[in-house]
Design a protein around this motif. Structure first.
Motif, PDB file in Angstrom:
ATOM      1  N   ARG A 199       6.003 -19.653  10.227  1.00 53.66           N
ATOM      2  CA  ARG A 199       4.837 -19.304  11.049  1.00 53.66           C
ATOM      3  C   ARG A 199       4.199 -18.040  10.464  1.00 53.66           C
ATOM      4  O   ARG A 199       4.852 -17.007  10.376  1.00 53.66           O
ATOM      5  CB  ARG A 199       5.259 -18.976  12.478  1.00 53.66           C
ATOM      6  N   ALA A 200       2.932 -18.140  10.157  1.00 55.94           N
ATOM      7  CA  ALA A 200       2.242 -17.008   9.531  1.00 55.94           C
ATOM      8  C   ALA A 200       2.163 -15.809  10.475  1.00 55.94           C
ATOM      9  O   ALA A 200       2.073 -14.658  10.035  1.00 55.94           O
ATOM     10  CB  ALA A 200       0.838 -17.440   9.110  1.00 55.94           C
ATOM     11  N   ASP A 201       2.220 -16.084  11.807  1.00 52.18           N
ATOM     12  CA  ASP A 201       2.052 -14.978  12.757  1.00 52.18           C
ATOM     13  C   ASP A 201       3.367 -14.263  13.072  1.00 52.18           C
ATOM     14  O   ASP A 201       3.379 -13.312  13.849  1.00 52.18           O
ATOM     15  CB  ASP A 201       1.383 -15.476  14.051  1.00 52.18           C
ATOM     16  N   PHE A 202       4.465 -14.684  12.476  1.00 51.24           N
ATOM     17  CA  PHE A 202       5.729 -13.997  12.749  1.00 51.24           C
ATOM     18  C   PHE A 202       5.962 -12.921  11.698  1.00 51.24           C
ATOM     19  O   PHE A 202       5.865 -13.170  10.492  1.00 51.24           O
ATOM     20  CB  PHE A 202       6.902 -14.981  12.782  1.00 51.24           C
ATOM     21  N   VAL A 203       6.270 -11.733  12.168  1.00 49.21           N
ATOM     22  CA  VAL A 203       6.245 -10.551  11.310  1.00 49.21           C
ATOM     23  C   VAL A 203       7.141 -10.666  10.068  1.00 49.21           C
ATOM     24  O   VAL A 203       6.771 -10.225   8.985  1.00 49.21           O
ATOM     25  CB  VAL A 203       6.540  -9.278  12.142  1.00 49.21           C
ATOM     26  N   LEU A 204       8.313 -11.287  10.224  1.00 45.15           N
ATOM     27  CA  LEU A 204       9.208 -11.363   9.064  1.00 45.15           C
ATOM     28  C   LEU A 204       8.676 -12.293   7.972  1.00 45.15           C
ATOM     29  O   LEU A 204       9.156 -12.265   6.836  1.00 45.15           O
ATOM     30  CB  LEU A 204      10.610 -11.825   9.480  1.00 45.15           C
ATOM     31  N   ASN A 205       7.676 -13.101   8.319  1.00 42.83           N
ATOM     32  CA  ASN A 205       7.078 -13.992   7.312  1.00 42.83           C
ATOM     33  C   ASN A 205       5.905 -13.339   6.593  1.00 42.83           C
ATOM     34  O   ASN A 205       5.336 -13.937   5.676  1.00 42.83           O
ATOM     35  CB  ASN A 205       6.589 -15.287   7.977  1.00 42.83           C
TER      36      ASN A 205
ATOM     37  N   PRO B  77       3.697 -10.637   4.311  1.00 44.80           N
ATOM     38  CA  PRO B  77       3.992  -9.990   3.005  1.00 44.80           C
ATOM     39  C   PRO B  77       4.507  -8.562   3.156  1.00 44.80           C
ATOM     40  O   PRO B  77       5.392  -8.137   2.408  1.00 44.80           O
ATOM     41  CB  PRO B  77       2.645  -9.998   2.284  1.00 44.80           C
ATOM     42  N   GLN B  78       3.981  -7.826   4.146  1.00 46.30           N
ATOM     43  CA  GLN B  78       4.392  -6.413   4.271  1.00 46.30           C
ATOM     44  C   GLN B  78       5.854  -6.259   4.694  1.00 46.30           C
ATOM     45  O   GLN B  78       6.420  -5.180   4.601  1.00 46.30           O
ATOM     46  CB  GLN B  78       3.461  -5.642   5.226  1.00 46.30           C
ATOM     47  N   ALA B  79       6.486  -7.369   5.190  1.00 44.99           N
ATOM     48  CA  ALA B  79       7.892  -7.287   5.601  1.00 44.99           C
ATOM     49  C   ALA B  79       8.832  -7.390   4.402  1.00 44.99           C
ATOM     50  O   ALA B  79      10.004  -7.022   4.486  1.00 44.99           O
ATOM     51  CB  ALA B  79       8.217  -8.399   6.592  1.00 44.99           C
ATOM     52  N   ARG B  80       8.296  -7.859   3.288  1.00 44.65           N
ATOM     53  CA  ARG B  80       9.143  -8.092   2.123  1.00 44.65           C
ATOM     54  C   ARG B  80       9.770  -6.772   1.646  1.00 44.65           C
ATOM     55  O   ARG B  80       9.083  -5.767   1.524  1.00 44.65           O
ATOM     56  CB  ARG B  80       8.310  -8.720   1.003  1.00 44.65           C
ATOM     57  N   GLY B  81      11.039  -6.785   1.441  1.00 43.95           N
ATOM     58  CA  GLY B  81      11.711  -5.593   0.934  1.00 43.95           C
ATOM     59  C   GLY B  81      12.069  -4.569   2.003  1.00 43.95           C
ATOM     60  O   GLY B  81      12.703  -3.565   1.703  1.00 43.95           O
ATOM     61  N   CYS B  82      11.647  -4.802   3.249  1.00 46.60           N
ATOM     62  CA  CYS B  82      12.001  -3.842   4.315  1.00 46.60           C
ATOM     63  C   CYS B  82      13.452  -4.069   4.725  1.00 46.60           C
ATOM     64  O   CYS B  82      13.846  -5.195   5.001  1.00 46.60           O
ATOM     65  CB  CYS B  82      11.126  -4.047   5.553  1.00 46.60           C
ATOM     66  N   SER B  83      14.230  -2.997   4.786  1.00 51.25           N
ATOM     67  CA  SER B  83      15.624  -3.172   5.178  1.00 51.25           C
ATOM     68  C   SER B  83      15.945  -2.486   6.509  1.00 51.25           C
ATOM     69  O   SER B  83      17.095  -2.450   6.923  1.00 51.25           O
ATOM     70  CB  SER B  83      16.550  -2.673   4.071  1.00 51.25           C
ATOM     71  N   ILE B  84      14.914  -1.925   7.163  1.00 46.62           N
ATOM     72  CA  ILE B  84      15.141  -1.282   8.460  1.00 46.62           C
ATOM     73  C   ILE B  84      14.317  -2.011   9.514  1.00 46.62           C
ATOM     74  O   ILE B  84      13.095  -2.091   9.433  1.00 46.62           O
ATOM     75  CB  ILE B  84      14.779   0.220   8.418  1.00 46.62           C
ATOM     76  N   LEU B  85      15.043  -2.575  10.494  1.00 45.57           N
ATOM     77  CA  LEU B  85      14.398  -3.308  11.585  1.00 45.57           C
ATOM     78  C   LEU B  85      14.326  -2.392  12.803  1.00 45.57           C
ATOM     79  O   LEU B  85      15.353  -1.878  13.259  1.00 45.57           O
ATOM     80  CB  LEU B  85      15.211  -4.564  11.919  1.00 45.57           C
ATOM     81  N   VAL B  86      13.112  -2.180  13.320  1.00 46.68           N
ATOM     82  CA  VAL B  86      12.934  -1.424  14.560  1.00 46.68           C
ATOM     83  C   VAL B  86      12.721  -2.442  15.673  1.00 46.68           C
ATOM     84  O   VAL B  86      11.827  -3.291  15.573  1.00 46.68           O
ATOM     85  CB  VAL B  86      11.728  -0.469  14.481  1.00 46.68           C
TER      86      VAL B  86
END
Lengths: 193, 467
Positions: free
Chosen positions: A55-61, A63-72
């Motif tokens: 789903r394009a509207d889900f944050v983990l999908n 592009p800006q989520a790529r490489g993030c290792s800290i989930l708030v």
């Protein structure tokens, strides 16, 4: 377990409160007998549409989520089932820390045993993080502090033994096995009682 | 003179192999380790990888419940288990128990059932014991005055290898319940009301002790329903002081102490209730007399109202709005009279004999409404036999419900017993999380009595209209 001292990453934000382990990894993926490969199913019912496409509207999908290792995440993250598949799925996906105002007890214990940091911060810092997804933050275990991009720090509680294990890559089982004599003495004592 | 202690503190203290210090958690001894097919495989793998043996197979006890079929032909008739991965998991548990010398109540065993139903039923769970299992509803066993809590798979491995866990001492929360529950209102309504009151994270970091004359007046099945859902308030464990009701329940059970050992055990168990002067870190008071039949309307167990109540309005709360959108409800709406598609009676919360009796009492001489699929799944094979001996199975079948073999079943749908997308399921289980009972399933948690009333009417119904 690899020692962890500091972690620096942009954040990805899931603001919902009470995110339960059934969301993190739905029960139908628990038929596995291994720890591997669960990242693919992380947040499966939020991440994928009925046709299986992301789903394009889900944050983990995004592009800006790529490489993030800290989930708030919102308050009371990881409530519900004791499934360790939840931290396994998060770790496999690349998450190294979860930041919230409260993290459920069993999830927190499970996370610590897998080198996934449960970070509890004050509501003020938490609000700022929720409102600023993608912020570059640093988590330092030695000082138990999360540093925001502006240099402000938020302290977080970390049980001293858990900190020691994380920073030195010590696994708890080794520690328990070294207590074998005391365990035997307890067994002898309680059998007599 | 020692300081006054709560029930929890007495059990904790007597299981400290090494007390906690500022730098290290306590080493806590575990008296009973229950395992099942879903959260044990990786722990056995960890033992093998390190070349460790299982320290106390005699304190370890296995069953299979989560992913097992409930259709008789798949359990006993040689038909294959529908889900291949589940079948593999079952076979792996059989192999692991064989290799490490663990007693297993396998798929065909007459004593098999949901792990939290059979522990007490077999008399394995006893007052004052520490009980763990890789399942959050291990809190159920606290109803007998045990300290019982769910653990993860790494911790399952720790208990395998050392019979111990490293634990920080939790805080204590007393939930004092006073007043008489009115007709049609039971333990499920009580615990749902408690969760609604303290919130799904309200018990985090605490062990709950349920106290007061209302609790003392509950039978063991009802006490287990209450303790079972402690985790839904965030508390890993819930406990009730053992009393004559507890002792009567345990007397004569298969694995309970017998003869002289029983007398010795009774003497020890009578010392367990908290000292009158003992203090809790927090206390909450609940008026049981004011309670009505309860039902959840949202996607966590804290989103709960009386069956006749109105869904609250919360503006500026996108999560609340998302939850209601998932459920197909609107703020300010009533849930009563809303159509129902599925009714599930079972689970470790409400799969015991008295739960089935309650549901049957409403279904006797009535029919499940047209279009409603009702599934009744006993919590154990023993519960199933006892129910059949009373003719409860006939009542369910004649009403049009399905009567199955025991297991977790539709509580989490791992075995393929699923609620279809968009359907409303009134369920006696413990979690109404999104997708818990199937992708897009909409769960309304309620008591067995309320569930049966909803099945008869095909709509959300206050059971007091039918009793």
């Amino acid at each position: 377990m690899e020692p962890i001292r500091t972690l620096r990453s942009r954040t990805v934000v899931l603001a919902a409160n009470d995110i339960d382990t059934d969301q993190i990894i739905p029960a139908r993926f628990l038929t596995t007998t291994s720890r591997e490969g669960l990242g693919e199913h992380l947040f499966a019912d939020w991440r994928y549409g009925p046709d299986g496409a992301p789903r394009a509207d889900f944050v983990l999908n995004q592009p800006q989520a790529r490489g993030c290792s800290i989930l708030v995440a919102g308050h009371n993250f990881g409530c519900g089932s004791s499934r360790e598949h939840a931290p396994w799925a998060l770790s496999d996906f690349g998450v190294r820390a979860v930041v919230s105002t409260q993290i459920a007890d069993i999830f927190r214990n499970n996370a610590l045993k897998n080198g996934l940091l449960p970070v509890i911060v004050e509501p003020g810092a938490h609000r700022w993080l929720i409102e600023h997804p993608g912020a570059e933050v640093t988590i330092d275990l030695g000082s138990s502090a999360l540093t925001l991009p502006g240099g402000e720090t938020a302290r977080f509680p970390l049980e001293p033994f858990a900190r020691y294990c994380l920073m030195n890559g010590v696994d708890e089982l080794g520690f328990l096995l070294e207590r074998a004599a005391q365990i035997s003495a307890y067994e002898a004592r309680s059998a007599l009682a | 003179m020692t300081a006054p202690l709560t029930l929890f503190e007495k059990v904790w203290r007597s299981h400290e192999v090494v007390p906690e210090t500022a730098d290290t958690p306590a080493v806590l001894y575990i008296d009973l380790h229950l395992i099942h097919e879903v959260t044990s495989p990786q722990a056995f793998t960890a033992l093998r990888e390190r070349g460790l043996r299982l320290r106390r197979p005699d304190l370890t006890f296995a069953t299979m419940d989560h992913s097992t079929p409930t259709r008789t032909e798949q359990v006993f008739g040689g038909a294959p288990i529908g889900i291949e991965a589940a079948a593999r998991q079952v076979r792996e548990l059989e192999r692991n128990c064989e290799a490490f010398g663990v007693e297993l109540l396998g798929l065909h065993d007459a004593r098999r059932g949901i792990v939290h139903i059979i522990g007490p039923e077999l008399g394995l769970t006893q007052p004052g014991k520490t009980v763990v299992c890789g399942d959050s509803h291990t809190s159920t066993h606290g109803a007998l005055g045990a300290l019982a809590f769910g653990i993860g798979t790494t911790e399952v491995g720790h208990v395998f290898a050392t019979q111990c866990l490293l634990q920080r001492k939790p805080r204590t929360l007393a939930v004092n319940v006073h007043g008489r529950l009115s007709a049609g209102v039971g333990a499920k309504d009580l615990i749902l009301a408690i969760i609604g009151r303290i919130g799904v994270g309200g018990g985090t970091g605490h062990v709950i002790e349920y106290r007061g004359e209302t609790i003392a007046g509950l039978d063991m099945d009802a006490r287990m329903t209450v303790c079972n859902m402690s985790i839904e308030a965030g508390a890993r464990a819930g406990m009730i002081a053992p009393d004559e009701t507890t002792f009567r329940y345990l007397a004569g059970r298969l694995r309970a102490p017998q003869g002289e050992a029983w007398d010795g055990a009774l003497e020890r168990w009578r010392q367990l209730p908290g000292d009158p002067a003992a203090r809790f870190d927090r206390e909450v008071d609940i008026d049981a007399a004011a309670l009505e039949p309860m039902m959840t309307y949202g996607t966590n167990p804290g989103m709960v109202i009386p069956v006749g109540g109105t869904i609250p309005e919360r503006t500026d709360d996108p999560v609340f709005a998302k939850s209601l959108a998932y459920m197909g409800f609107a703020p300010g709406e009533r849930i009563q009279e809303h159509p129902v598609n599925v009714v599930f009676v079972g689970s470790c919360t409400n799969g015991r004999l008295s739960d089935l009796r309650a549901a049957a009492s409403l279904l006797r001489g009535r029919k499940v409404a047209t279009g409603v699929h009702m599934l009744v799944v006993p919590g154990s094979q023993q519960v199933k036999r006892e129910a059949e001996a009373e003719g409860l199975d006939r009542i369910f079948i004649e009403a049009g419900a399905e009567w199955r073999e025991s297991g977790c079943s539709m509580c989490l749908g791992m075995n393929g017993d699923l609620v279809p997308k968009g359907h409303y399921a009134v369920s006696t289980s413990n979690r109404n999380f999104e997708g818990r009972q199937g992708i897009g399933a909409r769960t309304l948690l309620a008591s067995p009595l309320t569930a049966a009333a909803c099945a008869v009417r095909g709509r959300v119904t206050d059971p007091r209209e039918l009793i």
